[in-house]
Design a protein around this motif. Sequence first.
Motif, PDB file in Angstrom:
ATOM      1  N   ASP A  29       0.836  -1.202   0.000  1.00 38.39           N
ATOM      2  CA  ASP A  29       0.000   0.000   0.000  1.00 38.39           C
ATOM      3  C   ASP A  29       0.870   1.251   0.000  1.00 38.39           C
ATOM      4  O   ASP A  29       0.562   2.214  -0.678  1.00 38.39           O
ATOM      5  N   ALA A  30       1.934   1.227   0.803  1.00 40.08           N
ATOM      6  CA  ALA A  30       2.813   2.391   0.949  1.00 40.08           C
ATOM      7  C   ALA A  30       4.140   2.123   0.257  1.00 40.08           C
ATOM      8  O   ALA A  30       4.685   1.017   0.321  1.00 40.08           O
ATOM      9  N   LEU A  31       4.659   3.151  -0.402  1.00 40.06           N
ATOM     10  CA  LEU A  31       5.926   3.015  -1.123  1.00 40.06           C
ATOM     11  C   LEU A  31       7.060   2.623  -0.178  1.00 40.06           C
ATOM     12  O   LEU A  31       7.988   1.915  -0.576  1.00 40.06           O
ATOM     13  N   GLU A  32       6.967   3.047   1.091  1.00 41.30           N
ATOM     14  CA  GLU A  32       8.022   2.725   2.058  1.00 41.30           C
ATOM     15  C   GLU A  32       8.190   1.216   2.209  1.00 41.30           C
ATOM     16  O   GLU A  32       9.305   0.708   2.376  1.00 41.30           O
ATOM     17  N   ASP A  33       7.060   0.451   2.179  1.00 41.34           N
ATOM     18  CA  ASP A  33       7.148  -1.009   2.282  1.00 41.34           C
ATOM     19  C   ASP A  33       7.837  -1.600   1.055  1.00 41.34           C
ATOM     20  O   ASP A  33       8.629  -2.545   1.157  1.00 41.34           O
ATOM     21  N   TYR A  34       7.512  -1.056  -0.119  1.00 43.54           N
ATOM     22  CA  TYR A  34       8.150  -1.486  -1.368  1.00 43.54           C
ATOM     23  C   TYR A  34       9.657  -1.286  -1.253  1.00 43.54           C
ATOM     24  O   TYR A  34      10.460  -2.181  -1.552  1.00 43.54           O
TER      25      TYR A  34
END
Length: 743
Positions: A29-34
């Motif tokens: 959902d969040a780019l930070e996790d990617y």
Amino acid sequence: MYDLTEQATFKYDFKRYMFEKKHIMLLYDALEDYRYVSSRFIADGLQTNDCCIMATDEYSHDQVLKDLRQLGINHEKHLEDGSLILINVQEHYSAGKGFDPEETLTGWQEFTTQSINKGYDNVRAVGEATFAIGGEGLDKKLIYYENIINEKLFPHYPFMSLCVYNKNSYSNDVLKAAIQSHPMMVYGTEVYKHNIYFVPPGIYFGESEDKSEIDRLLTNVKTNNSLVQHIVKHEEKISTIFNNANDAFFIHSPILEECGFIEVNDVACEMLGYSRSELLQMKVTDISANTDKELEIQFEAFANRKQYLFETEVISKQGHFIPVEISSSTFKLDNKTLVFSAARDLSAQKKAEVDYKTAINATDDGIWDYNLHTGEFKYSERWAEMLGYKQREVPAFGCFFDNNIHPADREKFDTAFKDCLSGKEDKYELEIRLKTKDGSYKWIYTRGRIIEWDKSGQAVRILGAHTDITTRVSMEQAMVQTEKMMSIGGLAAGMAHEINNPLAGILGHAQNLKKRLFGTMPANLKCAEECDVSLDKIQNYLTGRDIPKMLQGIQESGNRAAKIVSNMLSFSRKSDKQYGCYNLVDLLDNTLDLASNDYNLEKHYDFRKIKIIRDYETDIPDIYCDGNEIQQVFLNLLKNGAEAMSGKKYANESPQFTCRAKKDSEAVVIEIEDNGPGMDDETRARIFEPFYTTKEVGKGTGLGLSVSYFIITSHHNGIIEVESTPGEWTRFTTRIPLERAVR
């Protein structure tokens, strides 16, 4: 489900299953996790000799390099040598025109083969197929591609792929199909190692689409049913273990303010006397016997450690304090950290320890246990107490008493100990002296036996016991000394009698010579006149030849010898003429006052400059004794101590007497202790012998302490002893029996 932010999860679980599954879907959902997951996937590959390809888009080229740099990766080196390749998704696939599943598959097969030939272990690819979003027919191509590489790439090539999907960018159909095409998933940072919705390529590429769909559904039903049955059986097994364990189990929060019990087992209920429903309404603080501060320390440990072992007490429903050993560890359930604590009831063990200590202490022996391999040294409370220590003051490692053996006993101990260790003897036992906490030595009867050996036959553990035999040895030495002194005393008295008669003749004749040669008696004048000589001239001649000095010398030497004879005769005489009721404390204080006037330039000491410390018990009874003789003893001890201290150089202290008065069940005890140079064992053993002195010739008769010895032992039926540590102190102890006390 595992959280990738836990370092151990990525290091062990994710990496392990990553190599097994190879095809991983990252849904975010969040780019930070990617960024978090993919950067670590690439960094791990670069650190393990893999060739890594990163397709950038929303996760930009610069962001990738920044994240790798923060993970300690030298990206410039890897870009230069080709182990890291960055491509832009949109540029590479140019609005989808360049994407062909079959060609892309072939390209990966060829690239992987080339990379392995160059020496790489694996190929890793990361990226998001954003080119397929909104493109007509591209989503179907993408899903076809995801399934065809399951069949023709991953089983045959050392290739791993992290396929990235933004949950909010793709249609539900695409996401559903993507989930079915990946055997392993990561959602955010949570790892799902077993994707039960995964459709293997053999089913996906079946005979017909309808049949394949049915087969997929049946497979999922079977898989789900099998997993549910497995979970049910697993839960039943866990429940059985949980409730039939020997220890009490508790599950609770690691936060002190929220430490209510989430689950307990049957043993916990039985131990505390509560029902399960009652305990589940309670908190850890309700059953803990610890203080608030101790509880804070325990819960801080839960937060900082994976495992924590400690002993404490819990309070039962009946109010009983139960000693327990608790082993606690943290775990995660539904992404929530909890504490699992196993409490073992130590009541029986503690009782056994108390019984064992009681039995050990009843023997009055000190028990010790030494592990020769680990150096661990265990001992009973009595063992430490015997040497003047508390248990916490003795180190837990190293054979403590080995370093405190009297130098004179070292050789015989080492020989006996080595013979025991070598197997020459099955045990050892001997009497040695051990240094106590205050620096003095005690006589110890020590014995030991090997109780454990290793496979090679070498001794591992030795168990032993110590018995304090100081009193017995002192009594034996006193008896020997008394017999010796009595023998010497009898001999001295006999010699004194034999010497006394000729000595009396010498002194008498010397006196007569003085009178007849230098006196003006009528008989002298008459004899001189009859001989026709002048008495004055005779006397002038004798004076000129120093005859008067010679006669004076004879008299002085004779008187000194007479005093020695008198002292020697006092060994064997008792007299009740001056006996009366005296308080030994008063006699000691009077003697101290008398000694304070003793200043002699030849002796190089001034008694008034010696510090006096008085340590007197109250209610010291009067004793029937010869007050003059007792004062003579005290004065001898004080003068000897003062002379000894005058010969010592003091750095951080000054000369000092410590005088103690006390009573026990048998005697009144007076101790006179100085901080002088002390004496060695040889001197201490002979200090009461007649004529034994450490002073220069002519400066002492060697009878002062001998006379003191006989005054106390023979005249008063008491005991006088000496203890000393060379270089530190000397203590004389006199004991007058209470049977002479005035009641």
